[in-house]
Design a protein around this motif. Structure first.
Motif, PDB file in Angstrom:
ATOM      1  N   SER A 713       0.838  -1.193   0.000  1.00 35.78           N
ATOM      2  CA  SER A 713       0.000   0.000   0.000  1.00 35.78           C
ATOM      3  C   SER A 713       0.869   1.238   0.000  1.00 35.78           C
ATOM      4  CB  SER A 713      -0.927   0.014   1.222  1.00 35.78           C
ATOM      5  OG  SER A 713      -0.186   0.101   2.416  1.00 35.78           O
ATOM      6  N   VAL A 714       0.327   2.292  -0.575  1.00 38.92           N
ATOM      7  CA  VAL A 714       1.034   3.562  -0.715  1.00 38.92           C
ATOM      8  C   VAL A 714       0.195   4.641  -0.028  1.00 38.92           C
ATOM      9  CG1 VAL A 714       1.955   5.263  -2.323  1.00 38.92           C
ATOM     10  CG2 VAL A 714       2.025   2.820  -2.902  1.00 38.92           C
ATOM     11  N   PRO A 715       0.786   5.419   0.898  1.00 37.23           N
ATOM     12  CA  PRO A 715       0.017   6.505   1.517  1.00 37.23           C
ATOM     13  C   PRO A 715      -0.446   7.522   0.484  1.00 37.23           C
ATOM     14  CG  PRO A 715       2.048   6.084   2.732  1.00 37.23           C
ATOM     15  CD  PRO A 715       2.143   5.322   1.452  1.00 37.23           C
ATOM     16  N   ILE A 716      -1.663   7.987   0.630  1.00 33.24           N
ATOM     17  CA  ILE A 716      -2.180   9.034  -0.239  1.00 33.24           C
ATOM     18  C   ILE A 716      -1.814  10.368   0.397  1.00 33.24           C
ATOM     19  CG2 ILE A 716      -4.246  10.037  -1.273  1.00 33.24           C
ATOM     20  CD1 ILE A 716      -5.552   7.264  -1.076  1.00 33.24           C
ATOM     21  N   PRO A 717      -0.982  11.179  -0.241  1.00 34.50           N
ATOM     22  CA  PRO A 717      -0.498  12.421   0.373  1.00 34.50           C
ATOM     23  C   PRO A 717      -1.640  13.304   0.868  1.00 34.50           C
ATOM     24  CG  PRO A 717       0.739  11.976  -1.622  1.00 34.50           C
ATOM     25  CD  PRO A 717      -0.384  10.968  -1.588  1.00 34.50           C
ATOM     26  N   GLY A 718      -1.438  13.876   2.045  1.00 35.47           N
ATOM     27  CA  GLY A 718      -2.415  14.781   2.616  1.00 35.47           C
ATOM     28  C   GLY A 718      -3.581  14.107   3.277  1.00 35.47           C
ATOM     29  N   THR A 719      -3.564  12.770   3.346  1.00 32.45           N
ATOM     30  CA  THR A 719      -4.646  12.028   3.994  1.00 32.45           C
ATOM     31  C   THR A 719      -4.031  10.972   4.902  1.00 32.45           C
ATOM     32  OG1 THR A 719      -4.872  10.161   2.452  1.00 32.45           O
ATOM     33  CG2 THR A 719      -5.888  12.246   1.807  1.00 32.45           C
ATOM     34  N   ARG A 720      -4.889  10.265   5.618  1.00 31.06           N
ATOM     35  CA  ARG A 720      -4.445   9.123   6.402  1.00 31.06           C
ATOM     36  C   ARG A 720      -4.888   7.819   5.746  1.00 31.06           C
ATOM     37  NH1 ARG A 720      -2.256  10.428  11.181  1.00 31.06           N
ATOM     38  NH2 ARG A 720      -2.569  12.541  11.976  1.00 31.06           N
ATOM     39  N   ARG A 721      -5.150   7.870   4.459  1.00 30.16           N
ATOM     40  CA  ARG A 721      -5.615   6.700   3.727  1.00 30.16           C
ATOM     41  C   ARG A 721      -4.512   6.164   2.820  1.00 30.16           C
ATOM     42  NH1 ARG A 721     -11.902   8.065   2.038  1.00 30.16           N
ATOM     43  NH2 ARG A 721     -12.665   8.428   4.153  1.00 30.16           N
ATOM     44  N   ARG A 722      -4.760   4.945   2.306  1.00 34.13           N
ATOM     45  CA  ARG A 722      -3.745   4.280   1.513  1.00 34.13           C
ATOM     46  C   ARG A 722      -4.381   3.655   0.290  1.00 34.13           C
ATOM     47  NH1 ARG A 722       0.639   3.625   5.196  1.00 34.13           N
ATOM     48  NH2 ARG A 722       1.726   2.338   3.672  1.00 34.13           N
ATOM     49  N   VAL A 723      -3.638   3.594  -0.790  1.00 27.67           N
ATOM     50  CA  VAL A 723      -4.078   2.921  -2.002  1.00 27.67           C
ATOM     51  C   VAL A 723      -3.339   1.589  -2.089  1.00 27.67           C
ATOM     52  CG1 VAL A 723      -2.371   4.232  -3.350  1.00 27.67           C
ATOM     53  CG2 VAL A 723      -4.234   3.058  -4.522  1.00 27.67           C
ATOM     54  N   ARG A 724      -4.072   0.515  -2.375  1.00 26.91           N
ATOM     55  CA  ARG A 724      -3.499  -0.821  -2.447  1.00 26.91           C
ATOM     56  C   ARG A 724      -3.083  -1.139  -3.883  1.00 26.91           C
ATOM     57  NH1 ARG A 724      -1.819  -3.180   1.926  1.00 26.91           N
ATOM     58  NH2 ARG A 724      -1.858  -5.097   0.668  1.00 26.91           N
ATOM     59  N   VAL A 725      -1.932  -1.776  -4.000  1.00 25.98           N
ATOM     60  CA  VAL A 725      -1.380  -2.124  -5.310  1.00 25.98           C
ATOM     61  C   VAL A 725      -0.919  -3.575  -5.282  1.00 25.98           C
ATOM     62  CG1 VAL A 725       0.496  -1.698  -6.953  1.00 25.98           C
ATOM     63  CG2 VAL A 725      -0.649   0.224  -5.852  1.00 25.98           C
ATOM     64  N   GLU A 726      -1.109  -4.267  -6.392  1.00 24.47           N
ATOM     65  CA  GLU A 726      -0.574  -5.626  -6.547  1.00 24.47           C
ATOM     66  C   GLU A 726      -0.284  -5.852  -8.017  1.00 24.47           C
ATOM     67  OE1 GLU A 726      -1.749 -10.321  -5.615  1.00 24.47           O
ATOM     68  OE2 GLU A 726      -3.180  -8.698  -5.229  1.00 24.47           O
ATOM     69  N   TRP A 727       0.864  -6.445  -8.308  1.00 21.14           N
ATOM     70  CA  TRP A 727       1.159  -6.800  -9.692  1.00 21.14           C
ATOM     71  C   TRP A 727       1.924  -8.112  -9.745  1.00 21.14           C
ATOM     72  CZ3 TRP A 727       6.222  -7.517 -10.993  1.00 21.14           C
ATOM     73  CH2 TRP A 727       7.195  -6.837 -10.244  1.00 21.14           C
ATOM     74  N   THR A 728       1.700  -8.830 -10.846  1.00 20.58           N
ATOM     75  CA  THR A 728       2.395 -10.085 -11.103  1.00 20.58           C
ATOM     76  C   THR A 728       2.770 -10.127 -12.579  1.00 20.58           C
ATOM     77  OG1 THR A 728       0.257 -11.172 -11.506  1.00 20.58           O
ATOM     78  CG2 THR A 728       1.216 -11.387  -9.291  1.00 20.58           C
ATOM     79  N   ILE A 729       3.710 -10.979 -12.896  1.00 21.67           N
ATOM     80  CA  ILE A 729       4.096 -11.205 -14.294  1.00 21.67           C
ATOM     81  C   ILE A 729       3.456 -12.509 -14.754  1.00 21.67           C
ATOM     82  CG2 ILE A 729       6.010 -11.631 -15.885  1.00 21.67           C
ATOM     83  CD1 ILE A 729       7.770  -9.944 -14.049  1.00 21.67           C
ATOM     84  N   GLU A 730       2.692 -12.433 -15.804  1.00 20.93           N
ATOM     85  CA  GLU A 730       2.009 -13.595 -16.348  1.00 20.93           C
ATOM     86  C   GLU A 730       2.397 -13.726 -17.814  1.00 20.93           C
ATOM     87  OE1 GLU A 730      -2.138 -13.077 -15.596  1.00 20.93           O
ATOM     88  OE2 GLU A 730      -1.860 -12.820 -13.414  1.00 20.93           O
ATOM     89  N   GLY A 731       3.285 -14.675 -18.065  1.00 17.94           N
ATOM     90  CA  GLY A 731       3.812 -14.827 -19.418  1.00 17.94           C
ATOM     91  C   GLY A 731       4.682 -13.640 -19.788  1.00 17.94           C
ATOM     92  N   ASP A 732       4.316 -12.970 -20.869  1.00 19.44           N
ATOM     93  CA  ASP A 732       5.074 -11.782 -21.288  1.00 19.44           C
ATOM     94  C   ASP A 732       4.305 -10.500 -20.997  1.00 19.44           C
ATOM     95  OD1 ASP A 732       3.061 -12.109 -23.100  1.00 19.44           O
ATOM     96  OD2 ASP A 732       4.321 -12.008 -24.891  1.00 19.44           O
ATOM     97  N   GLU A 733       3.391 -10.582 -20.012  1.00 23.29           N
ATOM     98  CA  GLU A 733       2.612  -9.407 -19.634  1.00 23.29           C
ATOM     99  C   GLU A 733       2.714  -9.135 -18.129  1.00 23.29           C
ATOM    100  OE1 GLU A 733      -1.102  -8.923 -22.687  1.00 23.29           O
ATOM    101  OE2 GLU A 733      -1.356 -10.338 -21.028  1.00 23.29           O
ATOM    102  N   VAL A 734       2.461  -7.894 -17.791  1.00 17.04           N
ATOM    103  CA  VAL A 734       2.362  -7.486 -16.393  1.00 17.04           C
ATOM    104  C   VAL A 734       0.885  -7.261 -16.076  1.00 17.04           C
ATOM    105  CG1 VAL A 734       2.990  -5.772 -14.664  1.00 17.04           C
ATOM    106  CG2 VAL A 734       4.616  -6.366 -16.465  1.00 17.04           C
ATOM    107  N   ASN A 735       0.405  -7.925 -15.041  1.00 19.97           N
ATOM    108  CA  ASN A 735      -0.971  -7.733 -14.589  1.00 19.97           C
ATOM    109  C   ASN A 735      -0.931  -6.806 -13.382  1.00 19.97           C
ATOM    110  OD1 ASN A 735      -3.703  -7.963 -14.230  1.00 19.97           O
ATOM    111  ND2 ASN A 735      -3.616  -9.943 -13.219  1.00 19.97           N
ATOM    112  N   TYR A 736      -1.451  -5.595 -13.522  1.00 20.91           N
ATOM    113  CA  TYR A 736      -1.339  -4.542 -12.503  1.00 20.91           C
ATOM    114  C   TYR A 736      -2.733  -4.213 -11.990  1.00 20.91           C
ATOM    115  CZ  TYR A 736       0.392  -0.236 -10.319  1.00 20.91           C
ATOM    116  OH  TYR A 736       0.754   0.731  -9.423  1.00 20.91           O
TER     117      TYR A 736
END
Length: 780
Positions: A713-736
């Motif tokens: 998770s990444v803090p959202i500037p100016g708030t106390r909230r966070r954005v969640r992120v996940e990524w994986t590599i599947e074959g020759d693509e990135v799934n974000y």
């Protein structure tokens, strides 16, 4: 008055949320023991009565270290460091029932200047007010000097306060509780001429306390003298034989590994013969398997041993002021055949960062994950009211806080208040000519490079979601600082009369060239000031632009030199500032990579940086990697950067360290905040989101793929909230995938998204091809 800076320019115009709408000026009744000497402990008891149950607001301040209780329940400790002309009180709110209550405080007047406070300028005092419903509650104060603590004791070091030597038989028992009956030694305190009537609330979160219970091992016998007062306590501690036979036994000992270096209080429950000596020795590492109660590079003798004399009953002994340690030894004396018994041991960790930060980033590379964990553990251990080395000195250094500290806190917790408070104190402690402090507020120090870090940091804080009022308040001080550089800038570079610089440990300035490294940092600082001037519509904008033009003209004469001529540090800073042409940039990148590969620990046969006196051109440090690795990552050298993190920081972990050392050497501090660049590099580049400086907007870049996969998770500037992120590599693509609690914009700087600017309201998912190269994103 503050020397060299108009007081009206620096009066803080902020308050924490819990004080909004409450008057800023709080009248404080000052109370203290009349004795004005060094190393004095004083107990205070304030009795007050509430006519009804109420949420009670308690504001208090003391010098130099205090611990407070309400009706025997621990309330707080402190103070947060402050400049003598700018005191700041602690504030707590608790709900209390109607009736009589006791507010107790144990205050230690150190009377000497340390890294934390100017103890020789601040009188011994304790000050408090209690309010309910906006009305001040009368307090009846009594105090007594705690002569159980010996005044003649060794200092922990010339940078810190005093070690504790206490005959616990002489302490008033249970004096913090309501039922305690005072004896004749308690007296009425007197007022002191130290004005804190305009003190402000400390605008940082209260520390958290984590109680770590230690498993008590079987005792071992020791043999050796438990000498009396006036002797070398640390030497006596180390000279004891910890492998004594039963016939030669003079006591017992126990050793504890806390798991990592941390700052806090040791609490020991034991029983020993009346007058038996119990000593606790603390260290961040073992020497030949033993706690070594001294500390290197502390500018003089050190003593990390506290000594107490037992009452004869089962009792609890606890450090009054915190120390940093990973390893603790307890030695306890036997008297007349009565052997001591150790019943329980706890270490109460004191930190301003929550334990949860360790859960905010995960990746598919186990070695990199271990480095991340060690880096965030280090930052937690270093987080006092500012970021400090928790063992050696606990100093508030601009180089720690205004560089690595800003980025780590922004990328992990999003809580920047301790950095913002530090930024104000740097201005309060400026030199008479306006040069920003490199170390404050206790023992001030000044470095030209550190003054540039502070200059750049005010804009960076604003980019990362900090309070704009900070920049407004400090703008006059920023321009005084910049004026120092402008006036010292000649046709030959910066005048030496401006002051010393610090670029890095091991750094050797060129004898043939001007101080180009500091000038590159000055360019960065001036560029940040121009951004501030424009945003705040400052009347000084033209002056900043003229200085920038002078710097660029001067540096333009040197950018065509070979990287070998410029050297490692200047080349890295020039690359970060985008001063090279395309061809020169390629040479610079290859030179930096070659240099790093040739240094320890990338090259295990390379020379090691063993002391601050070492100079040479084959050294790298974790601190300067904060500048080098982002510059290389921005140029597409992500695989190289990950390899450096794995091998260099991984080397530290392979030595058995669990926190990151000051340099890549076990001879230095084993826990240092400026060594933790991976704590921000990995989530910032590994999750693909970077604050853009625009509200509710992140720059999106292809994540750092050499770690296999990532989530966090990444803090959202100016708030106390966070954005969640996940990524994986599947074959020759990135799934974000991304999930946000509030609508956000992603500004695609990698040119892989369907749109250059995409709005995300709740959840979104994209697939894009594995990239062949990485675009660069410009930043201050």
């Amino acid at each position: 008055m503050l020397t060299g800076v108009a007081e009206t320019d620096l009066v803080p115009r902020w308050l924490p949320p819990e004080l909004r709408g409450v008057t800023e000026q709080v009248p404080f009744p000052l109370v203290l023991d009349p004795a004005k000497t060094t190393n004095v402990h004083v107990a205070f008891r304030g009795e007050f009565q509430l006519n009804k149950s109420a949420v009670t607001q308690i504001r208090f301040l003391g010098a130099h270290w205090f611990r407070c209780w309400i009706d025997g329940e621990f309330l707080a400790d402190g103070p947060a460091r402050f400049h003598p002309s700018f005191p700041e009180f602690e504030l707590r709110e608790i709900e209390l029932a109607s009736g009589v209550h006791i507010f107790s405080a144990h205050v230690h007047h150190e009377g000497v200047t340390t890294r934390l406070l100017k103890g020789e300028e601040i009188p011994p005092f304790f000050s408090a007010t209690i309010q309910t419903d906006g009305q001040t509650v009368p307090i009846s104060w009594r105090c007594r000097r705690l002569d159980a603590y010996r005044q003649i004791a060794p200092r922990r070091s010339s940078l810190l306060g005093w070690s504790e030597q206490c005959d616990t038989r002489e302490l008033p028992r249970e004096w913090v509780y309501r039922g305690y009956e005072e004896d004749c030694e308690w007296c009425s305190p007197v007022e002191v001429p130290y004005d804190v009537s305009e003190a402000r609330a400390v605008a940082i979160p209260a520390p958290s306390y984590q109680v770590l219970k230690q498993e008590v091992p079987a005792f071992a016998a020791l043999d050796g003298c438990f000498s009396g007062y006036g002797t070398d306590v640390a030497l006596g501690f180390l000279r004891r034989d910890l492998h004594a036979t039963a016939e030669a036994c003079s006591g017992r000992w126990w050793r504890f590994d806390l798991g990592r270096v941390m700052l806090g209080y040791l609490r020991v429950r034991f029983r020993a013969a009346p007058g038996a000596i119990i000593e606790t020795g603390a260290a961040e590492s073992l020497l030949h398997g033993r706690v070594f109660p001294w500390c290197y590079y502390s500018e003089g003798p050190t003593c990390f041993v506290n000594r107490y004399l037992a009452t004869g009953d089962e009792q609890v002994v606890e450090w009054h002021s915190p120390m940093g340690a990973r390893f603790v030894e307890v030695h306890c004396q036997a008297i007349d055949g009565i052997q001591p018994e150790l019943n329980s041991v706890e270490f109460v960790e004191r930190s301003f960062l929550p334990p949860s930060i360790a859960n905010e980033f995960r990746c598919g590379d186990d070695e990199i994950q271990q480095v991340w964990g060690a880096c965030v553990a280090t930052m937690r251990s270093c987080a006092e009211d500012t970021l400090v080395d928790p063992v050696r000195e606990r100093g508030q250094w601009t180089g720690d806080n205004m560089t690595v500290g800003i980025e780590v806190l922004a990328a992990t917790t999003g809580e920047l208040s301790i950095i913002e408070r530090n930024a104000r104190q740097i201005a309060q402690c400026a030199r008479e000519d306006g040069l920003a402090a490199g170390l404050c507020p206790g023992t001030p120090g000044y470095f030209t490079s550190y003054a540039t870090y502070w200059q750049s940091a005010i804009w960076r804080l604003l980019e990362l979601g900090g309070d704009e009022s900070l920049a407004v308040d400090l703008l006059p001080a920023l321009h005084r600082n910049l004026r120092c550089f402008d006036q010292a800038f000649t046709s030959k570079g910066l005048c030496e009369s401006l002051g010393d610089t610090f670029i890095d440990w091991g750094y050797t300035p060129s004898t043939d060239l001007p101080d180009l490294a500091t000038l590159a940092l000055l360019r960065r600082a001036t560029k940040a000031t121009i951004e501030l001037d424009r945003r705040l519509e400052s009347e000084h904008l033209n002056k900043s632009l003229r200085l920038m033009e002078r710097i660029d003209t001067f540096l333009g004469e040197f950018v065509s030199l070979s990287p070998q001529s410029l050297g490692y540090h200047t080349t890295a800073l020039f690359l970060a500032e985008q001063l090279f042409s395309s061809n020169d940039k390629s040479q610079a990148i290859e030179y930096l990579k070659s240099h790093i590969r040739d240094c320890f620990p990338m090259n295990l046969d390379a020379p090691r940086l063993l002391s601050p006196a070492e100079r040479g051109d084959r050294f790298i440090t974790p601190y300067f990697m904060h500048f080098v690795l982002p510059a290389l990552i921005e140029e597409g050298e992500t695989a190289f950067a990950v390899d450096v993190i794995r091998r260099c920081w991984g080397w530290s972990l392979k030595q058995g360290l669990t926190t990151i050392p000051e340099v890549f050497s076990e001879a230095w501090s084993h826990c240092h905040p400026w060594s933790c660049a991976p704590a921000w590099l990995l989530p910032r580049y590994g999750l693909g989101l970077c604050p853009s400086g625009v509200a509710a907007t992140f720059d999106f870049r292809i994540p750092l793929l050499e770690i296999g996969s990532a989530s966090g998770s990444v803090p959202i500037p100016g708030t106390r909230r966070r954005v969640r992120v996940e990524w994986t590599i599947e074959g020759d693509e990135v799934n974000y995938r991304i999930k946000t609690p509030v609508p956000l914009y992603l500004r695609d700087v990698s040119s892989v998204m369907p749109e250059p600017r995409t709005m995300v309201t709740t959840e979104s998912e994209w697939r894009f091809p594995l990239p062949k190269c990485r675009p660069r994103v410009s930043s201050i």
